[in-house]
Design an enzyme around this catalytic site. Structure first.
Site, PDB file in Angstrom:
ATOM      1  N   ARG A 169      -6.552  -0.916   4.051  1.00 57.05           N
ATOM      2  CA  ARG A 169      -5.114  -0.654   3.947  1.00 57.05           C
ATOM      3  C   ARG A 169      -4.840   0.860   3.978  1.00 57.05           C
ATOM      4  NH1 ARG A 169      -0.382  -2.395   4.570  1.00 57.05           N
ATOM      5  NH2 ARG A 169       1.154  -1.319   3.337  1.00 57.05           N
ATOM      6  N   HIS A 174      -2.484   2.694   6.694  1.00 61.12           N
ATOM      7  CA  HIS A 174      -1.362   3.448   6.164  1.00 61.12           C
ATOM      8  C   HIS A 174      -1.452   4.896   6.647  1.00 61.12           C
ATOM      9  CE1 HIS A 174       1.600   4.569   3.150  1.00 61.12           C
ATOM     10  NE2 HIS A 174       1.505   3.441   2.514  1.00 61.12           N
ATOM     11  N   ASN A 219       3.713   2.771  -1.413  1.00 62.95           N
ATOM     12  CA  ASN A 219       2.300   2.962  -1.724  1.00 62.95           C
ATOM     13  C   ASN A 219       1.791   1.974  -2.752  1.00 62.95           C
ATOM     14  OD1 ASN A 219       3.046   3.612  -4.273  1.00 62.95           O
ATOM     15  ND2 ASN A 219       2.067   5.598  -4.321  1.00 62.95           N
ATOM     16  N   HIS A 238      -4.946  -9.125   7.071  1.00 65.23           N
ATOM     17  CA  HIS A 238      -4.513 -10.037   6.000  1.00 65.23           C
ATOM     18  C   HIS A 238      -5.459 -11.218   5.824  1.00 65.23           C
ATOM     19  CE1 HIS A 238      -0.081  -8.446   6.213  1.00 65.23           C
ATOM     20  NE2 HIS A 238      -0.942  -7.562   5.764  1.00 65.23           N
TER      21      HIS A 238
HETATM   22  C1  LIG Z   1       2.301   5.314  -6.071  1.00 59.13           C
HETATM   23  O1  LIG Z   1       3.507   5.970  -6.330  1.00 59.13           O
HETATM   24  C2  LIG Z   1       3.918   5.991  -7.683  1.00 59.13           C
HETATM   25  C3  LIG Z   1       5.256   6.696  -7.750  1.00 59.13           C
HETATM   26  O2  LIG Z   1       6.118   6.226  -6.749  1.00 59.13           O
HETATM   27  C4  LIG Z   1       2.836   6.701  -8.518  1.00 59.13           C
HETATM   28  O3  LIG Z   1       3.194   6.676  -9.887  1.00 59.13           O
HETATM   29  C5  LIG Z   1       1.481   6.016  -8.319  1.00 59.13           C
HETATM   30  O4  LIG Z   1       0.470   6.731  -8.975  1.00 59.13           O
HETATM   31  C6  LIG Z   1       1.141   5.939  -6.844  1.00 59.13           C
HETATM   32  N1  LIG Z   1      -0.065   5.136  -6.651  1.00 59.13           N
HETATM   33  C7  LIG Z   1      -1.168   5.609  -6.082  1.00 59.13           C
HETATM   34  C8  LIG Z   1      -2.303   4.669  -5.925  1.00 59.13           C
HETATM   35  O5  LIG Z   1      -1.257   6.753  -5.689  1.00 59.13           O
END
Ligand SMILES: *[C@@H]1O[C@H](CO)[C@@H](O)[C@H](O)[C@H]1NC(C)=O
Ligand SMILES: *[C@@H]1O[C@H](CO)[C@@H](O)[C@H](O)[C@H]1NC(C)=O
Length: 330
Positions: free
Chosen positions: A68, A72, A100, A202
């Site tokens: 993924r 991405h 994300n 998937h």
């Molecule tokens: C994804 O984004 C959120 C905030 O939107 C953040 O808190 C989180 O750590 C992020 N996840 C990753 C795996 O980076």
């Protein structure tokens, strides 16, 4: 329009077509090649593979998370590891876009560990890009989960920008139909065959209840959903359940990379609308049927599509560099 005007019009048309086509960087990057590091870091593929195998033995999530992450990364401003950058100061990075949520930390961890192992070899230190490590790790997780192994093209440089705002509108959504999927993939030099092949990501991994609630809890159940499967999904994802509850994307073989994904679609067990439409739409159904019954043909198409995906938006020494730390710009 007179003949003269017409001729002028045509010249303008040809000129503007050429401006948009002739001056664009060539989509397949000439710099990429197999064994790119044969002189600078000849053992790099084994080093990465060993780290990925160890990580896989610790947790299966390594497989979907890495796959993924690669997808991405490539779809948002090219395969340049920009997705790995952590937000800093006022810059909100790609990985902090709400989309994300599907990026599990184990994908990042795999790349960071593999980079450390590569850099521990003195001659390799700071020679191998994070974008290439992610590409190799992705090939390795697919093979570890039972999918095909393939030679990867290498030679990417790491990107120098990463912004959360570049994510919007650049990733396919679970609600997409075939037209929407096609246009999103065509933007990245991938055609409909590639799109159907890459959708098989998937075949493993999981999603979350909130992603499918409209299919099972709308005014009526989505009519393209197998009714027994819809009942199972309703039991796993009751109304008002914690939206973060995970559900397998492939209900039959969730830990194997295989063509069962297409057999599920034939039985109307595609988890997302964007999966099931591949069978419902007459343009893509023949491909689904062909690959449901021929795993070798599917594997071949998947390798072709992954190779094309790996060429998207590749950076060179002019607009990229070799990042010392995958999570931060040098
Ligand atoms: C994804 O984004 C959120 C905030 O939107 C953040 O808190 C989180 O750590 C992020 N996840 C990753 C795996 O980076
Ligand atoms: C997509 O591209 C591949 C080559 O990369 C080709 O073999 C295939 O026929 C193409 N499919 C369509 C629908 O154009």
């Amino acid at each position: 329009m007179s003949f003269d005007n017409m001729a002028q019009f045509n010249i303008v048309l040809v000129l503007s077509l050429c401006l948009s086509l002739c001056l664009l960087p060539h989509p397949t990057s000439a710099q990429l090649k197999q064994n790119f590091y044969s002189k600078t870091c000849p053992n790099v593929e084994n080093i990465v593979r060993n780290v990925v195998r160890q990580k896989f033995q610790q947790t299966f999530v390594t497989v979907p998370a890495t796959l993924r992450l690669f997808f991405h990364d490539c779809f948002v401003s090219g395969c340049d590891a920009s997705v790995m950058i952590a937000s800093f100061g006022g810059n909100k990075a790609e990985k902090d876009h709400p989309d994300n949520l599907s990026l599990a930390g184990d994908g990042f961890d795999t790349v960071i560990k593999a980079k450390a192992a590569v850099d521990a070899v003195p001659s390799c230190k700071n020679k191998v890009s994070c974008a290439d490590i992610l590409t190799m790790a992705t090939r390795d997780v697919v093979a570890l989960a039972g999918g095909p192994s393939y030679a990867v093209e290498l030679g990417r440089f790491d990107g120098k920008t990463s912004t959360s705002s570049s994510v919007s509108g650049n990733l396919p959504k679970g609600s997409f139909d075939v037209n929407q999927l096609n246009s999103m993939f065509i933007k990245n030099g991938l055609n409909q065959t590639d799109m159907v092949a890459l959708s098989a990501a998937h075949t493993l991994g999981f999603s979350h209840c909130n992603q499918i609630s409209s299919r099972i809890w709308g005014s009526k159940v989505d009519s393209t959903l197998n009714s027994a499967y819809a009942k199972q999904l309703q039991a796993m994802c009751p109304r008002n359940v914690d939206p973060r509850i995970a559900i397998n994307m492939d209900p039959s073989t969730p830990r194997t990379f295989d063509n069962v994904y297409y057999k599920n679609l034939q039985q109307r067990k595609g988890l997302f609308t964007s999966d099931q439409v591949l069978f419902e739409d007459s343009r893509t159904r023949p491909t689904v049927n062909a690959w449901a019954s021929n795993p070798n043909a599917f594997n071949k198409a998947f390798i072709t599509a992954m190779t094309k995906l790996g060429r998207v938006g590749v950076k060179n020494s002019g607009n990229g560099n070799i990042r010392r730390n995958c999570g931060a710009f040098n």
